[in-house]
Design a protein around this motif. Structure first.
Motif, PDB file in Angstrom:
ATOM      1  N   GLY A 270       0.794  -1.213   0.000  1.00 17.24           N
ATOM      2  CA  GLY A 270       0.000   0.000   0.000  1.00 17.24           C
ATOM      3  C   GLY A 270       0.829   1.266   0.000  1.00 17.24           C
ATOM      4  O   GLY A 270       0.517   2.239  -0.702  1.00 17.24           O
ATOM      5  N   PHE A 271       1.919   1.279   0.791  1.00 16.14           N
ATOM      6  CA  PHE A 271       2.736   2.495   0.854  1.00 16.14           C
ATOM      7  C   PHE A 271       3.472   2.737  -0.461  1.00 16.14           C
ATOM      8  O   PHE A 271       3.671   3.884  -0.871  1.00 16.14           O
ATOM      9  N   ALA A 272       3.880   1.633  -1.165  1.00 15.58           N
ATOM     10  CA  ALA A 272       4.539   1.794  -2.462  1.00 15.58           C
ATOM     11  C   ALA A 272       3.556   2.318  -3.501  1.00 15.58           C
ATOM     12  O   ALA A 272       3.880   3.200  -4.305  1.00 15.58           O
ATOM     13  N   LEU A 273       2.322   1.789  -3.480  1.00 10.76           N
ATOM     14  CA  LEU A 273       1.303   2.297  -4.383  1.00 10.76           C
ATOM     15  C   LEU A 273       0.992   3.760  -4.081  1.00 10.76           C
ATOM     16  O   LEU A 273       0.786   4.571  -5.007  1.00 10.76           O
ATOM     17  N   GLY A 274       1.000   4.121  -2.805  1.00 11.39           N
ATOM     18  CA  GLY A 274       0.753   5.504  -2.440  1.00 11.39           C
ATOM     19  C   GLY A 274       1.811   6.440  -2.997  1.00 11.39           C
ATOM     20  O   GLY A 274       1.495   7.541  -3.475  1.00 11.39           O
ATOM     21  N   ALA A 275       3.079   6.029  -2.945  1.00 12.50           N
ATOM     22  CA  ALA A 275       4.149   6.859  -3.504  1.00 12.50           C
ATOM     23  C   ALA A 275       3.977   7.034  -5.009  1.00 12.50           C
ATOM     24  O   ALA A 275       4.177   8.127  -5.552  1.00 12.50           O
ATOM     25  N   ALA A 311     -13.234  14.598   0.978  1.00 10.90           N
ATOM     26  CA  ALA A 311     -13.352  13.512  -0.002  1.00 10.90           C
ATOM     27  C   ALA A 311     -12.206  13.561  -1.004  1.00 10.90           C
ATOM     28  O   ALA A 311     -11.666  12.512  -1.401  1.00 10.90           O
ATOM     29  N   HIS A 312     -11.815  14.758  -1.414  1.00  8.01           N
ATOM     30  CA  HIS A 312     -10.705  14.902  -2.358  1.00  8.01           C
ATOM     31  C   HIS A 312      -9.399  14.395  -1.774  1.00  8.01           C
ATOM     32  O   HIS A 312      -8.591  13.757  -2.456  1.00  8.01           O
ATOM     33  N   HIS A 313      -9.191  14.665  -0.491  1.00  9.91           N
ATOM     34  CA  HIS A 313      -7.969  14.187   0.184  1.00  9.91           C
ATOM     35  C   HIS A 313      -8.031  12.705   0.525  1.00  9.91           C
ATOM     36  O   HIS A 313      -7.000  12.102   0.813  1.00  9.91           O
ATOM     37  N   THR A 314      -9.241  12.127   0.521  1.00  2.00           N
ATOM     38  CA  THR A 314      -9.411  10.739   0.965  1.00  2.00           C
ATOM     39  C   THR A 314      -9.139   9.725  -0.138  1.00  2.00           C
ATOM     40  O   THR A 314      -8.749   8.585   0.159  1.00  2.00           O
ATOM     41  N   VAL A 315      -9.300  10.110  -1.382  1.00  3.95           N
ATOM     42  CA  VAL A 315      -9.298   9.147  -2.487  1.00  3.95           C
ATOM     43  C   VAL A 315      -8.010   8.322  -2.528  1.00  3.95           C
ATOM     44  O   VAL A 315      -8.049   7.079  -2.489  1.00  3.95           O
ATOM     45  N   LEU A 316      -6.881   8.963  -2.600  1.00  2.45           N
ATOM     46  CA  LEU A 316      -5.617   8.221  -2.768  1.00  2.45           C
ATOM     47  C   LEU A 316      -5.284   7.335  -1.567  1.00  2.45           C
ATOM     48  O   LEU A 316      -4.979   6.153  -1.751  1.00  2.45           O
ATOM     49  N   PRO A 317      -5.302   7.851  -0.333  1.00  5.33           N
ATOM     50  CA  PRO A 317      -5.005   6.943   0.791  1.00  5.33           C
ATOM     51  C   PRO A 317      -6.022   5.823   0.938  1.00  5.33           C
ATOM     52  O   PRO A 317      -5.667   4.707   1.330  1.00  5.33           O
ATOM     53  N   LEU A 318      -7.298   6.075   0.598  1.00  3.59           N
ATOM     54  CA  LEU A 318      -8.310   5.025   0.701  1.00  3.59           C
ATOM     55  C   LEU A 318      -8.021   3.901  -0.282  1.00  3.59           C
ATOM     56  O   LEU A 318      -8.205   2.717   0.042  1.00  3.59           O
ATOM     57  N   ILE A 319      -7.574   4.234  -1.481  1.00  2.82           N
ATOM     58  CA  ILE A 319      -7.189   3.197  -2.453  1.00  2.82           C
ATOM     59  C   ILE A 319      -6.071   2.342  -1.895  1.00  2.82           C
ATOM     60  O   ILE A 319      -6.073   1.108  -2.024  1.00  2.82           O
ATOM     61  N   CYS A 320      -5.099   2.965  -1.268  1.00  4.46           N
ATOM     62  CA  CYS A 320      -3.963   2.219  -0.706  1.00  4.46           C
ATOM     63  C   CYS A 320      -4.395   1.329   0.456  1.00  4.46           C
ATOM     64  O   CYS A 320      -3.848   0.236   0.641  1.00  4.46           O
ATOM     65  N   TYR A 321      -5.359   1.795   1.250  1.00  8.34           N
ATOM     66  CA  TYR A 321      -5.864   0.974   2.352  1.00  8.34           C
ATOM     67  C   TYR A 321      -6.597  -0.262   1.835  1.00  8.34           C
ATOM     68  O   TYR A 321      -6.474  -1.355   2.396  1.00  8.34           O
ATOM     69  N   MET A 322      -7.361  -0.117   0.763  1.00  9.83           N
ATOM     70  CA  MET A 322      -8.239  -1.195   0.308  1.00  9.83           C
ATOM     71  C   MET A 322      -7.544  -2.205  -0.590  1.00  9.83           C
ATOM     72  O   MET A 322      -7.970  -3.350  -0.673  1.00  9.83           O
ATOM     73  N   VAL A 323      -6.484  -1.789  -1.270  1.00 12.56           N
ATOM     74  CA  VAL A 323      -5.938  -2.629  -2.333  1.00 12.56           C
ATOM     75  C   VAL A 323      -5.449  -3.981  -1.812  1.00 12.56           C
ATOM     76  O   VAL A 323      -5.535  -4.998  -2.511  1.00 12.56           O
ATOM     77  N   GLY A 324      -4.966  -4.031  -0.594  1.00  7.48           N
ATOM     78  CA  GLY A 324      -4.444  -5.286  -0.081  1.00  7.48           C
ATOM     79  C   GLY A 324      -5.502  -6.254   0.413  1.00  7.48           C
ATOM     80  O   GLY A 324      -5.281  -7.467   0.440  1.00  7.48           O
ATOM     81  N   SER A 325      -6.673  -5.733   0.820  1.00 11.12           N
ATOM     82  CA  SER A 325      -7.712  -6.591   1.396  1.00 11.12           C
ATOM     83  C   SER A 325      -8.671  -7.158   0.354  1.00 11.12           C
ATOM     84  O   SER A 325      -9.444  -8.064   0.671  1.00 11.12           O
ATOM     85  N   PHE A 326      -8.648  -6.657  -0.864  1.00 13.92           N
ATOM     86  CA  PHE A 326      -9.574  -7.124  -1.885  1.00 13.92           C
ATOM     87  C   PHE A 326      -9.340  -8.594  -2.225  1.00 13.92           C
ATOM     88  O   PHE A 326     -10.298  -9.370  -2.351  1.00 13.92           O
TER      89      PHE A 326
END
Length: 447
Positions: A270-275, A311-326
């Protein structure tokens, strides 16, 4: 089954004690704590001022009295078990510690008939009153205020006697490489006691920021709960239908393509995707903000603008949080449903005329939720969830970033406070998971 869950709940306190005691012990041996930093700061200040440490300044330009005061502030003068008991709240803490040596005739004792070898003069810290502590051998015989003759015990003070050997042992604990401790005089120590620990609801104060730990944690919980709830809702809302679809469309293009996508996301931290997202979508394309959860002018916005800004600030970190649990939840749903669709009771129901959709959602789907129910207990951790690496990348002041900074700064009260809450919720979540399994599957009987 009631007795089983009662035993599980009763096992939480001793398990929690074992976890916290282990981490507390580790923190006592890890270098680079607040006292070490203070010593380094004092040493740098002495070097910049061109001063040489005198003979009574043993470490970092601080004398023996200042070093002992630092040890008492951070609880390093006690053994590990005693210090842990103080943090837990079952052992009393010492406050307003005042000391006086025997054989030292202070100004207040000059001209008096008091023998300094058997009577020590102690000036109470923060009080200014003088106390005469008389000893008989290695035991305190009396401790009275010099002006009134009133015993100090009547006002809640306690007295102890420290021998030369006690002081030398304390010196050797502080200076492990030195074999010959200096000669000390015996002394009297006067202090007050209070119980203040986790059992009293006191998590202590941060050694770095000097703020109450509970307030620091409470300030981060809304951010952790915000991302935790969004992650849980979106993950279950997407992964459960997707898992059902993959099971019904097994080995089709939909199944194969979705598997490629979810495992590709699972393989990227998640942190690598965030970068990556910050560089391309934030810095280069300027589509999303680079850090924080709100804009600098957030307080001047109206309510609707504030919602859009968050909501604008939430999009990117939320993607990083969810990507591993899918991947885990989707594949668990798919495999569990496929196993139940191949079971005899589903084939029997269809042979009796039950339609395929009813067989799937009326019979197989509920039994497929049994493995998924084991993860529902972990939802209680959303209030202290988060990822220290993702929050570091996006500079989000969440629970994970608080843990990360506390470890870097060796801030022991914050480390222990966050660990205690996280460990308690983890243990409680495991009990809730077992309970959810028993509710979903009546065949399971915990004994």
């Amino acid at each position: 089954m009631k007795s089983y869950f009662l035993r599980r709940l009763l096992l939480i306190p001793p398990t929690l004690i074992g976890i916290t005691l282990l981490v507390f012990t580790i923190t006592r041996f890890v270098p680079g704590g607040p006292m070490d930093r203070m010593l380094q700061t004092a040493a740098r200040g002495a070097d910049q001022g061109g001063k040489k440490a005198s003979t009574n300044q043993s470490q970092g330009g601080l004398n023996e009295e200042q070093l002992e005061e630092l040890e008492e502030i951070y609880g390093l003068d006690k053994t590990i078990l005693v210090a842990y008991g103080q943090w837990l709240g079952i052992a009393p803490r010492e406050a307003r510690i005042s000391k006086g040596e025997y054989g030292d005739r202070g100004d207040e004792m000059i001209g008096s008939e008091i023998d300094p070898e058997t009577t020590a003069l102690v000036v109470l810290r923060g009080d200014g009153r003088a106390v005469l502590v008389k000893r008989k051998g290695a035991a305190v015989e009396s401790a009275v205020f010099q002006e009134t003759g009133k015993p100090v015990e009547s006002e809640g003070w306690k007295v102890r006697y420290e021998t030369e050997q006690d002081r030398q042992a304390r010196y050797q604990r502080r200076n492990t490489g030195k074999e010959n401790p200096p000669a000390y005089r015996p002394r009297a120590v006067i202090y007050q006691t209070r119980f203040s620990g986790i059992l009293q609801g006191d998590l202590g104060r941060s050694q770095i920021y000097n703020e109450p730990v509970d307030k620091m944690i409470l300030g981060r919980i809304p951010v952790a709960a915000y991302f935790g709830l969004l992650t849980a809702i979106i993950t279950y809302a997407v992964c459960l239908p997707l898992g059902v679809l993959k099971a019904l469309k097994h080995r089709t293009f939909i199944d194969t393509s979705s598997s490629v996508l979810i495992f590709l996301g699972y393989s990227i931290p998640g942190f690598a995707l965030g970068a990556i997202l910050l560089v391309h979508l934030g810095a280069r394309m300027n589509l999303f903000p680079l850090f924080g959860l709100t804009s600098p002018d957030f307080d001047q916005m109206n309510d609707w603008a504030k919602v859009k800004d968050i909501a604008h600030h939430t999009v990117l970190p939320l993607i990083c949080y969810m990507v591993g649990s899918f991947a885990m939840l989707t594949m668990l749903t798919k495999n569990s449903l496929m196993d139940n669709l191949a079971a005899d009771y589903v084939r029997t129901a269809m042979a009796k005329g039950v339609s395929f959709p009813r067989a799937v959602f009326g019979h197989a789907f509920r039994n497929s939720m049994i493995p998924i129910a084991t993860s529902l207990g972990s939802l209680v951790e959303i209030f202290i969830g988060g990822s220290m690496l993702i929050e570091t990348v996006f500079d989000i002041q969440g629970f994970g970033l608080l843990q990360y900074h506390s470890v870097l700064e060796r801030d022991v009260p914050v480390i222990m406070g966050t660990l205690t809450i996280a460990a308690f919720l983890m243990l409680l979540g495991q009990v809730i998971s077992d309970f959810m399994v028993a509710v979903v599957d009546p065949r399971i009987k915990f004994e």
